[in-house]
Scaffold this active site. Structure first.
Site, PDB file in Angstrom:
ATOM      1  N   GLU A 189      53.258  53.022  74.866  1.00 57.42           N
ATOM      2  CA  GLU A 189      53.212  51.563  75.016  1.00 57.42           C
ATOM      3  C   GLU A 189      54.223  51.034  76.029  1.00 57.42           C
ATOM      4  OE1 GLU A 189      53.197  53.156  72.161  1.00 57.42           O
ATOM      5  OE2 GLU A 189      51.483  52.480  70.977  1.00 57.42           O
ATOM      6  N   LYS A 212      46.503  41.002  61.266  1.00 57.27           N
ATOM      7  CA  LYS A 212      45.178  41.617  61.276  1.00 57.27           C
ATOM      8  C   LYS A 212      44.119  40.687  60.659  1.00 57.27           C
ATOM      9  CE  LYS A 212      43.199  46.202  60.528  1.00 57.27           C
ATOM     10  NZ  LYS A 212      43.435  47.543  59.936  1.00 57.27           N
TER      11      LYS A 212
END
Lengths: 560, 175
Positions: free
Chosen positions: A49, A161
């Site tokens: 990342e 989420k």
């Protein structure tokens, strides 16, 4: 139209004009990735990342557009941190999206939960934690506005989420409501008049051009003003390419590793006009000893930069282009003959010491950079790492085109070059992009060679390989009794490593092979890696020891 | 508060900031002070006259240059709308303290008398203690605390400074 959070995210990106996202998927961002194929956006899957953030940063610096990166929660998010901090220090506009655990378990130390908005608070221009899908589209709209306007910088949006999956009737926010955010771009006309007067009265004026000139797109204005009043231009590291470096008025980079004549000019000037430069410690050394004879005009879009490190006689808050445009008609033509002649005298002295004049078989890194420069005619986009390689590039590659140098200046992030170059190559397809890195920094992110191959990016990778963390070794040699503690490093056979990834690799053992290797790199269509086995203990000169004024540098030793 | 050694040109400066009442704004502000190494002496936040806008009064120990940086850095926070330095303005500056004093019946009258002199209120009484509320400048609050200390202070809480410029001028720049 009913849409879920994930769809809203992509829809908003499309509307912001985003065509590429750098990232890695993972548990808490899966709903977003699930929707990706339905939208006209390219996704570059990186291998770590940190590389996603650097690539977005490189993309942003090379194109002037906002770079976007994405990761999952927890370790995915924390891995972005170095890249976000790098972007923050160098005013690079990126928007980072992170998945977050569902809001129902937020704060319970859930699997892969981390407080990424808390962690990134001091290293972002702004950040958001979205726990209600209705807040998502306005946050994205604001984020792109904040990232790209004023002094640009990174914005992070952390999305739980459940928000990614929650459905609402989507409506694109019509306007941005940020009562506390109004960048001042215009420049106060009274201060601009006063600046013109100071410039007109100065005998030994000097521009200090920073990256703000490039961000503003004010290269033409800077050049016009410099030419009109014959004012030489010193740049910061990130200001390089703000004026073509072959221009007679361009002196090049000043500061810790600036050439002696540049630093003498800074110390002898009677007026410094800083434009989009923040007078950081690598340029000024100790603030008290910097430019003792000069009055200082500081033009910057960020008022907090003005007077932060050095006292300023005249502040002008505004966009570099706007302010310079307003100044041009007010500044009188001038020749500054004596001043330019004096600088030229210093310059000749510096040139006479150029190490490239030395007849030697020593495999010196400057020779490599100079050859790349000649072969690419100063037109390549050079993406450099941090340390000696970065300084040799800065000294020996003269950039002719704006945004020609992409490097981590403020944070000094080793491992920046390769992943940033991924973003650069994606953002500027068809253009020559070179990576210059040391063997130390390159080994910090070399996993991205896989991304280079996967995305078919024709990067030319030059490793200046001396088997040391070279800049630190140099400091140890000069200031720490040659105690090479922790600096000798082993590396792989980089050419073979490249080949393992499917990239041709050439090991360049001696100086005489350099031109041929570079020629071969240019003739190769895809990516190629050149491993230059340079002199192991070669130093960057000049160097200003920490705490010394910038004209008290250790100069390049002249051969007797 | 008096623990900080006096530095030349440094003094207590009162800043008032108006900011959007959104989650995380206060932590942005506090984080900024920590990160930039500014010395907060007190910080008070609450609602302002405008819905959705909070008002913060912050006292920093600083000189002119530091105050300028503090203000500029506060302004850089996206949700901060307005920052004013009211140190040199005529301003009403107040602090509130609640002081719980050990007060057996033998000394209650004396404590009551002292409180009266300071125009402080007795807000709670128990068999062994009295709680006194005082509003005023820091000096006044300090003085009362010192006078009550010999009786035995069992608990003490102070709000930190809140401030408002005197007269018709608003801190948000309007009249």
């Amino acid at each position: 139209m009913k849409m879920n959070g994930a769809q809203i995210l992509w829809e908003c990106l499309v509307r912001e004009g985003v065509d590429v996202v750098f990232g890695i998927t993972g548990g808490a961002i899966m709903p977003v990735y699930h929707e990706l194929p339905k939208f006209p956006i390219r996704h570059v899957t990186v291998r770590h990342e940190q590389a996603a953030a650097h690539a977005a940063d490189g993309y942003a610096r090379a194109t002037g557009k906002v770079g976007v990166c994405m990761s999952t929660s927890g370790p995915g998010a924390t891995n972005l941190v170095t890249g976000i901090a790098t972007a923050q220090m160098d005013s690079s506009p990126i928007v980072a999206f992170t998945g977050q655990v569902p809001s129902a378990v937020l704060g319970t130390d859930a699997f892969q939960e981390t407080d990424i908005t808390g962690i990134t608070m001091p290293i972002t221009k702004h950040n958001y934690l979205i726990t209600d899908v209705r807040d998502l589209a306005p946050a994205i709209r604001e984020a792109f506005h904040i990232a790209s306007t004023g002094r640009p910088g990174p914005v992070l949006i952390d999305i739980t989420k459940d928000v990614q999956m929650a459905e609402i009737e989507f409506e694109y926010p019509k306007e941005i409501n940020l009562p506390g955010y109004k960048p001042h771009t215009k420049g106060n006309i009274r201060q601009i008049r006063q600046a013109a007067q100071m410039i007109n009265e100065a005998q030994r004026p000097l521009f200090v051009a920073g990256q703000g000139v490039l961000i503003s797109g004010a290269e033409r204005e800077l050049r016009a003003l410099a030419e009109k009043a014959q004012i030489p231009v010193v740049t910061s590291l990130l200001g390089k390419s703000a004026i073509p470096e072959s221009h007679p008025l361009c002196l090049g980079m000043g500061g810790m590793h600036g050439e002696a004549f540049v630093n003498h000019a800074l110390q002898e000037a009677d007026l410094l006009v800083g434009v989009g430069a923040r007078f950081d410690d690598r340029l000024t050394s100790t603030a008290e000893t910097f430019a003792p004879k000069a009055k200082i005009i500081h033009i910057d879009i960020d008022p907090a930069e003005i007077g932060k490190r050095i006292p300023v006689d005249l502040p002008i808050v505004g966009d570099a282009g706007n302010v310079l445009r307003a100044l041009i008609p007010l500044v009188k033509r001038a020749s500054h003959k004596e001043w330019l002649a004096q600088i030229d005298e210093w310059r000749q002295d510096t040139y006479a010491r150029d190490i490239l004049l030395r007849e030697t078989d020593e495999f010196i890194p400057q020779y490599v950079i100079r050859n790349i420069w000649e072969a690419t005619e100063g037109q390549a986009i050079m993406v450099t790492d941090v340390g000696q390689n970065q300084m040799w590039e800065a000294q020996y590659y003269l950039h002719e085109r704006p945004r020609g140098l992409i490097t981590s200046g403020g944070l000094g992030t080793m491992g920046f070059a390769l992943p940033a170059a991924v973003g650069v190559a994606v953002g500027r397809p068809g253009e020559p992009v070179w990576v210059v890195a040391g063997d130390g920094g390159f080994q910090m992110t070399l996993q991205e060679l896989a991304t280079v191959v996967q995305e078919r990016l024709p990067l030319k990778i030059a490793i200046l390989n001396n088997g040391y963390l070279g800049m630190v070794r140099q400091w140890q040699e000069l200031f720490f009794e040659k105690n090479y503690s922790g600096t000798p490093i082993l590396g792989p056979d980089f050419a073979k490593l490249a080949e393992a990834y499917g990239i041709p690799g050439i090991t360049v053992e001696e100086k005489a092979q350099v031109p041929e290797a570079i020629k071969q790199a240019l003739e190769t269509e895809g990516p190629i890696l050149l491993d230059f086995r340079i002199e192991r203990e070669h130093n960057v000169f000049p160097i200003v020891p920490v705490g010394q004024p910038i004209d008290k540098m250790i100069r390049r030793p002249i051969d007797s | 508060m008096s623990a900080i050694p006096a530095k030349e040109g440094f003094s207590r400066r009162t800043l008032v900031a108006l900011m959007e009442d959104k989650p995380g704004v206060l932590s942005h502000v506090v984080n900024l002070f920590r990160r930039r190494n500014y010395n907060i002496e007190s910080l008070t936040v609450g609602h302002s006259e405008t819905p959705g806008i909070s008002r913060m009064t912050v006292v920093v120990y600083a000189n002119d240059a530091v105050v300028e940086q503090v203000m500029k850095q506060l302004y850089k926070l996206i949700n901060v709308v307005k920052v004013s330095d009211i140190s040199d303005d005529a301003a009403v500056i107040r602090e509130l303290a609640l002081i719980k004093v050990h007060a057996p019946s033998s000394v209650r009258a004396e404590i009551k008398q002292l409180a009266d002199i300071f125009r402080a209120q007795i807000v709670d009484v128990s068999r062994e203690s009295m709680t006194i509320e005082i509003t005023g400048t820091e000096d006044k609050v300090d003085s009362l605390i010192e006078i009550l200390r010999p009786f035995g202070i069992k608990e003490l809480t102070r709000t930190g400074r809140v401030a408002m410029v005197r007269g018709a001028l608003h801190t948000n720049g309007n009249t």
